[in-house]
Write an enzyme that holds these catalytic residues in place. Structure first.
Site, PDB file in Angstrom:
ATOM      1  N   LYS A 114      43.548  59.037  42.191  1.00 17.56           N
ATOM      2  CA  LYS A 114      44.716  58.675  41.379  1.00 17.56           C
ATOM      3  C   LYS A 114      45.054  57.219  41.653  1.00 17.56           C
ATOM      4  CE  LYS A 114      47.457  60.891  38.461  1.00 17.56           C
ATOM      5  NZ  LYS A 114      47.021  61.881  37.454  1.00 17.56           N
ATOM      6  N   ASP A 154      47.874  58.149  32.350  1.00 15.66           N
ATOM      7  CA  ASP A 154      48.914  59.000  32.925  1.00 15.66           C
ATOM      8  C   ASP A 154      50.233  58.446  32.386  1.00 15.66           C
ATOM      9  OD1 ASP A 154      49.024  61.098  35.517  1.00 15.66           O
ATOM     10  OD2 ASP A 154      50.879  59.979  35.247  1.00 15.66           O
TER      11      ASP A 154
END
Length: 457
Positions: A114, A154
């Site tokens: 991430k 995201d």
């Protein structure tokens, strides 16, 4: 971890996983997996860097950029990029840690990671956001690649930002490769990718409903409460409507939108909300408009869970920790039978404990909880399918991708179900614990791959 600064989001995610594993028979059957958990909790690599860019006034601005490359035992690091002022290492470690096991549950060859930046796109011009993306990728490109690390979008990173970053990567590297997913459909993106997380969430819950009812029920006639109003919430709403449900809520960062008539939130309203999100407008404007004020109410500063009346299905699809223990109790009182996370770690630990306690006590009449690492895996699953299409220089039809997505979510549900039955004692008439099944199935797959590769022994 006591020698590290406090990382509450990561610590919550770690505790949720480790407590599940400890309360199952996994460590009895595989005591060596305790060492695997200790090793897997530490990222393989954390990259932090400075991002400088120039605003429209000609002033130099500085932000922090991050990439947490958590685990590559199953494939290249895979996980989104988040642009939001709240971004810090705790949040990215929690998201990356969850991503490892979510990606494992898809059955595809993907590791977990991430990244992102503490950059706030709100209030910035398109030109400023583009400049930031280019500057961000100027550093990130040194650490990613189609066979190394494949980021996606995201919060704060839409296909537009992916496009700008892909262009910057291509210019820096002088090559075209499938290094980012969520690309434009005309230049390497997969069909169904924007819809995938929301669609996959509904497909997963459909299997829950069918299992719980012995195949007698579906989304038909169900009242569905959804939080959020981004891609996940929008496409979960549209797919649930297609399957016969009534959508009774959506929300944004300022409050929640509640339907006050029997029709609920219809596809045309979802389309209006999608347009509002692009223009960065609040849902309160819809509820206050002359056309819709008789059909909706907007409640400032609230989440929808205690304001919807009767609820059959709850789909938290906004951000982490958006269902508290108290709200979990209220959802149970409202008659909710199914709750599945469209967001990552959408429920607090107290909420999860409340749902699991009810599952054990009420058995077949209980609410049944599905964690995000399983229920919202559809998005990264189609990202994996985009990687496969890029590698083969192919493009599949919408129907082909959707069929593969349905198969992945079916397999994911059945894997969680069978693993829970194997490792967690279940009383007669009690639903198997999907949170335990998802955690154990995902972790076991990663741990076995790490052992085979010598990461622990």
């Amino acid at each position: 971890m006591s020698n590290l600064p406090s990382e509450p989001e990561f610590e919550q995610a770690y505790k949720e996983l480790s407590s599940t594993l400890e309360n199952s028979s996994l460590f009895e059957k595989h005591p060596e997996y305790k060492k695997a958990l200790q090793v897997a909790a530490i990222p393989e690599r954390i990259i932090q860097f400075r991002v400088t860019w120039e605003n429209d006034k000609g002033e130099v601005q500085a932000n922090r950029g991050f990439r947490v490359q958590y685990n590559s035992a199953l494939g290249p690091y895979k996980g989104g990029l988040r642009f939001h002022p709240s971004v810090n290492l705790s949040i990215l470690k929690f998201l990356g840690f969850e991503q490892i096991f979510k990606n494992a549950l898809t059955g595809l060859s993907m590791g977990g990671g991430k990244g992102g930046a503490d950059f706030d796109p709100k209030g910035k011009s398109d030109n400023e956001i583009r400049k930031f993306c280019v500057s961000f990728m100027r550093e990130l490109n040194k650490h990613i690649g189609a066979d190394t690390d494949v980021p996606a979008g995201d919060i704060g990173v839409s296909p537009r930002e992916i496009g700008w970053m892909f262009g910057a990567y291509r210019a820096e590297k002088n090559k075209w490769e499938g290094v980012l997913t969520g690309k434009g459909g005309a230049w390497g993106g997969s069909l169904i990718r924007p819809e995938a997380t929301g669609y996959g969430l509904v497909y997963y819950v459909q299997h829950m409903i069918q299992y719980a009812s012995g195949g007698k029920e579906s989304f038909e006639g169900k009242r569905v409460a959804i939080s959020g109003s981004g891609n996940v919430a929008q496409y979960a709403a549209l797919k649930a409507i297609e399957l016969g449900a009534t959508i009774i809520s959506l929300s944004d960062s300022k409050g929640c939108l509640i339907a006050t008539d029997d029709k609920g939130i219809t596809p045309d309203v979802v389309e209006i909300i999608a347009d509002m999100k692009v223009k960065r407008k609040q849902l309160s404007e819809l509820a206050e408009s002359s056309e819709y004020k008789s059909k909706f109410k907007y409640i400032d500063g609230a989440r929808p869970w205690v304001h919807c009346g009767k609820v059959d299905v709850a789909l938290p699809s906004a951000t982490q920790n958006e269902v508290s223990g108290e709200e979990a109790e209220k959802l149970i009182e409202a008659g909710a039978k199914f709750i599945a996370e469209g967001s990552n770690m959408g429920c607090t630990q107290e909420a999860i404990e409340t749902f699991e306690k009810a599952r054990k006590e009420k058995r077949g009449d209980a609410i049944w909880y599905a964690p995000g690492k399983a229920a919202n895996a559809g998005g990264v699953a189609v990202s994996g399918l985009e990687m496969a299409q890029n590698s083969a220089r192919l493009k599949w039809t919408s129907e082909e991708v959707d069929d593969k997505l349905k198969g992945i979510m079916k397999n994911c549900f059945e894997n969680c179900l069978s693993t829970a039955k194997e490792y967690v004692k279940t009383a007669e008439g009690e639903f198997p614990s999907l949170v335990a099944g998802g955690n154990i199935a995902g972790f076991s797959k990663v741990a076995a791959a790490m052992k085979d590769q010598g990461d622990w022994w």
